[in-house]
Design a protein around this motif. Structure first.
Motif, PDB file in Angstrom:
ATOM      1  N   VAL A 134       0.847  -1.206   0.000  1.00 46.82           N
ATOM      2  CA  VAL A 134       0.000   0.000   0.000  1.00 46.82           C
ATOM      3  C   VAL A 134       0.874   1.245   0.000  1.00 46.82           C
ATOM      4  O   VAL A 134       0.654   2.173  -0.775  1.00 46.82           O
ATOM      5  CB  VAL A 134      -0.989  -0.009   1.191  1.00 46.82           C
ATOM      6  CG1 VAL A 134      -1.675   1.343   1.343  1.00 46.82           C
ATOM      7  CG2 VAL A 134      -2.022  -1.115   1.020  1.00 46.82           C
ATOM      8  N   VAL A 135       1.885   1.258   0.852  1.00 42.22           N
ATOM      9  CA  VAL A 135       2.791   2.416   0.910  1.00 42.22           C
ATOM     10  C   VAL A 135       3.452   2.662  -0.443  1.00 42.22           C
ATOM     11  O   VAL A 135       3.553   3.801  -0.896  1.00 42.22           O
ATOM     12  CB  VAL A 135       3.863   2.224   2.015  1.00 42.22           C
ATOM     13  CG1 VAL A 135       4.977   3.247   1.893  1.00 42.22           C
ATOM     14  CG2 VAL A 135       3.215   2.285   3.388  1.00 42.22           C
ATOM     15  N   ARG A 136       3.874   1.597  -1.104  1.00 43.40           N
ATOM     16  CA  ARG A 136       4.580   1.741  -2.388  1.00 43.40           C
ATOM     17  C   ARG A 136       3.670   2.166  -3.532  1.00 43.40           C
ATOM     18  O   ARG A 136       4.143   2.772  -4.491  1.00 43.40           O
ATOM     19  CB  ARG A 136       5.279   0.430  -2.758  1.00 43.40           C
ATOM     20  CG  ARG A 136       6.516   0.148  -1.931  1.00 43.40           C
ATOM     21  CD  ARG A 136       7.355  -0.960  -2.548  1.00 43.40           C
ATOM     22  NE  ARG A 136       6.616  -2.151  -2.892  1.00 43.40           N
ATOM     23  CZ  ARG A 136       6.496  -3.233  -2.134  1.00 43.40           C
ATOM     24  NH1 ARG A 136       7.071  -3.256  -0.948  1.00 43.40           N
ATOM     25  NH2 ARG A 136       5.823  -4.279  -2.539  1.00 43.40           N
ATOM     26  N   THR A 137       2.371   1.838  -3.460  1.00 44.54           N
ATOM     27  CA  THR A 137       1.505   2.082  -4.616  1.00 44.54           C
ATOM     28  C   THR A 137       0.479   3.192  -4.429  1.00 44.54           C
ATOM     29  O   THR A 137      -0.102   3.644  -5.421  1.00 44.54           O
ATOM     30  CB  THR A 137       0.760   0.792  -5.017  1.00 44.54           C
ATOM     31  OG1 THR A 137      -0.033   0.342  -3.913  1.00 44.54           O
ATOM     32  CG2 THR A 137       1.745  -0.301  -5.426  1.00 44.54           C
ATOM     33  N   ALA A 138       0.257   3.627  -3.225  1.00 46.48           N
ATOM     34  CA  ALA A 138      -0.751   4.670  -2.985  1.00 46.48           C
ATOM     35  C   ALA A 138      -0.260   6.031  -3.454  1.00 46.48           C
ATOM     36  O   ALA A 138       0.923   6.354  -3.345  1.00 46.48           O
ATOM     37  CB  ALA A 138      -1.099   4.731  -1.500  1.00 46.48           C
ATOM     38  N   SER A 139      -1.179   6.825  -3.976  1.00 45.52           N
ATOM     39  CA  SER A 139      -0.841   8.178  -4.418  1.00 45.52           C
ATOM     40  C   SER A 139      -1.198   9.213  -3.356  1.00 45.52           C
ATOM     41  O   SER A 139      -1.054  10.413  -3.592  1.00 45.52           O
ATOM     42  CB  SER A 139      -1.576   8.503  -5.723  1.00 45.52           C
ATOM     43  OG  SER A 139      -2.972   8.481  -5.514  1.00 45.52           O
ATOM     44  N   ILE A 140      -1.662   8.750  -2.200  1.00 42.63           N
ATOM     45  CA  ILE A 140      -1.984   9.634  -1.083  1.00 42.63           C
ATOM     46  C   ILE A 140      -1.184   9.175   0.134  1.00 42.63           C
ATOM     47  O   ILE A 140      -0.648   8.070   0.144  1.00 42.63           O
ATOM     48  CB  ILE A 140      -3.499   9.622  -0.772  1.00 42.63           C
ATOM     49  CG1 ILE A 140      -3.985   8.208  -0.418  1.00 42.63           C
ATOM     50  CG2 ILE A 140      -4.296  10.206  -1.941  1.00 42.63           C
ATOM     51  CD1 ILE A 140      -5.441   8.143   0.019  1.00 42.63           C
ATOM     52  N   PRO A 141      -1.092  10.015   1.160  1.00 43.67           N
ATOM     53  CA  PRO A 141      -0.330   9.623   2.354  1.00 43.67           C
ATOM     54  C   PRO A 141      -0.893   8.370   3.014  1.00 43.67           C
ATOM     55  O   PRO A 141      -2.105   8.117   2.988  1.00 43.67           O
ATOM     56  CB  PRO A 141      -0.471  10.833   3.280  1.00 43.67           C
ATOM     57  CG  PRO A 141      -0.792  11.972   2.382  1.00 43.67           C
ATOM     58  CD  PRO A 141      -1.591  11.396   1.255  1.00 43.67           C
ATOM     59  N   VAL A 142       0.013   7.583   3.605  1.00 40.27           N
ATOM     60  CA  VAL A 142      -0.345   6.350   4.302  1.00 40.27           C
ATOM     61  C   VAL A 142       0.295   6.386   5.685  1.00 40.27           C
ATOM     62  O   VAL A 142       1.489   6.642   5.815  1.00 40.27           O
ATOM     63  CB  VAL A 142       0.160   5.103   3.539  1.00 40.27           C
ATOM     64  CG1 VAL A 142      -0.192   3.827   4.296  1.00 40.27           C
ATOM     65  CG2 VAL A 142      -0.387   5.063   2.122  1.00 40.27           C
TER      66      VAL A 142
END
Length: 153
Positions: A134-142
């Motif tokens: 999720v961290v690698r692919t999300a375009s918003i903060p995680v």
């Protein structure tokens, strides 16, 4: 550091993924507290993962898994009913990390909160984890919340 297109914008919606684990419960607590503090809607998502070995899942088993995830989300919604945050629940099928990121896009989430189990560094390096993906692919903060039962010392 390169600024993102969402930098400086207020957080109005938070997606938190849950699977009923201690790490997911800690992430849920963090998301709900943050949602209440900043008056954001908190979306609770449970993913039915049938991607490991699709041949071993018959339609009855998938239905049972989906029922269990629906019950999990309903239990969460009932438990947080007394809180000040606006909470919405959903269940989706698919690979957990990509489903989380896709659902965040679908609802226009401003932030994703996920729990991270205490995997060893070797397992994470070889296999990755849902939180890592999720961290690698999300375009918003995680925000990644560690499993509270894992001793980091």
């Amino acid at each position: 550091m390169v600024p993102t297109e969402h930098a400086g914008e207020p957080v109005r919606s938070i997606l938190v993924a849950t699977d009923g684990s201690d790490a997911a419960d800690a992430a849920l607590e963090r998301a709900l507290g943050l949602g209440a503090d900043i008056d954001a809607t908190v979306y609770v998502l449970a993913v039915v993962d049938t991607t490991d070995d699709p041949l071993r899942f018959d339609s009855g088993l998938v239905a049972d898994l989906e029922d269990a995830k629906n019950e999990l989300v309903e239990d969460v919604l009932e438990a947080v009913d007394r809180r000040q945050a606006d909470v919405v629940g959903a269940v989706r099928r698919g690979r957990p990390a990509s489903t989380i990121v896709d659902y965040a896009s679908e609802i226009g989430a401003d932030l994703i909160v996920v729990g991270r189990t205490g995997q060893s560094r070797t397992a994470t390096a070889l296999l990755g984890s849902t939180a890592d993906r999720v961290v690698r692919t999300a375009s918003i903060p995680v925000i990644v919340v560690p499993d509270p039962s894992t001793d980091t010392n």
